[in-house]
Design a protein around this motif. Structure first.
Motif, PDB file in Angstrom:
ATOM      1  N   SER A  84       0.857  -1.188   0.000  1.00 56.78           N
ATOM      2  CA  SER A  84       0.000   0.000   0.000  1.00 56.78           C
ATOM      3  C   SER A  84       0.895   1.241   0.000  1.00 56.78           C
ATOM      4  O   SER A  84       2.093   1.154   0.268  1.00 56.78           O
ATOM      5  CB  SER A  84      -0.951   0.004   1.196  1.00 56.78           C
ATOM      6  N   ASN A 127      -7.235  -4.909  -1.699  1.00 59.75           N
ATOM      7  CA  ASN A 127      -7.862  -5.133  -0.393  1.00 59.75           C
ATOM      8  C   ASN A 127      -8.381  -6.556  -0.250  1.00 59.75           C
ATOM      9  O   ASN A 127      -9.479  -6.788   0.256  1.00 59.75           O
ATOM     10  CB  ASN A 127      -8.978  -4.123  -0.150  1.00 59.75           C
ATOM     11  N   ASN A 135      -6.239   2.448  -7.184  1.00 60.76           N
ATOM     12  CA  ASN A 135      -5.823   2.071  -5.832  1.00 60.76           C
ATOM     13  C   ASN A 135      -5.879   3.339  -4.986  1.00 60.76           C
ATOM     14  O   ASN A 135      -4.989   4.184  -5.061  1.00 60.76           O
ATOM     15  CB  ASN A 135      -4.411   1.488  -5.848  1.00 60.76           C
ATOM     16  N   TRP A 156      -5.273   1.810   0.391  1.00 60.99           N
ATOM     17  CA  TRP A 156      -5.663   0.493  -0.102  1.00 60.99           C
ATOM     18  C   TRP A 156      -4.429  -0.361  -0.369  1.00 60.99           C
ATOM     19  O   TRP A 156      -3.391   0.147  -0.799  1.00 60.99           O
ATOM     20  CB  TRP A 156      -6.458   0.607  -1.393  1.00 60.99           C
TER      21      TRP A 156
END
Length: 115
Positions: free
Chosen positions: A56, A76, A90, A94
């Protein structure tokens, strides 16, 4: 006018976010090239069996645009087949990763915006 051709940028083979295998990652533009919060634009080729590791970016937003090939995108924890023409967003915080489980390379463009 600023024009760059990804085919003229030297190959840069590296693992991406602790993924499996080495990807050809060619940086077209970096943060110093922009007058906005756009951080980079890269063209990446993911060979068969290679991955962009699950990761992330905190407060950044990132987009993957699939140019060619087929892969599995995980965002996710949700997995989905993606292919040419698909654009995957994204959002901030996330988690995401990309796996090339096919027998052909996957070519993508990746944009990142700093918030």
């Amino acid at each position: 006018m600023i024009v760059r051709n990804h085919q003229q940028i030297p190959e840069c083979h590296r693992d991406l976010h602790d993924g499996q295998g080495l990807c050809d990652n060619r940086e077209l533009f970096r943060d110093v090239d922009f007058e906005t919060n756009l951080a980079f634009l890269v063209r990446t080729i993911i060979p068969p069996g290679a991955t962009i590791g699950y990761h992330s970016h905190g407060a950044d937003e990132e987009m993957y645009v699939i140019l060619s090939g087929h892969a599995i995108m995980t965002v996710n924890g949700e997995r989905r087949d993606v292919g040419p023409g698909d654009a995957i967003l994204n959002r901030q915080g996330w988690s995401h990763g990309l796996e090339n489980l096919s027998d052909a390379p996957v070519e993508i463009l990746v944009f990142l915006v700093r918030m």
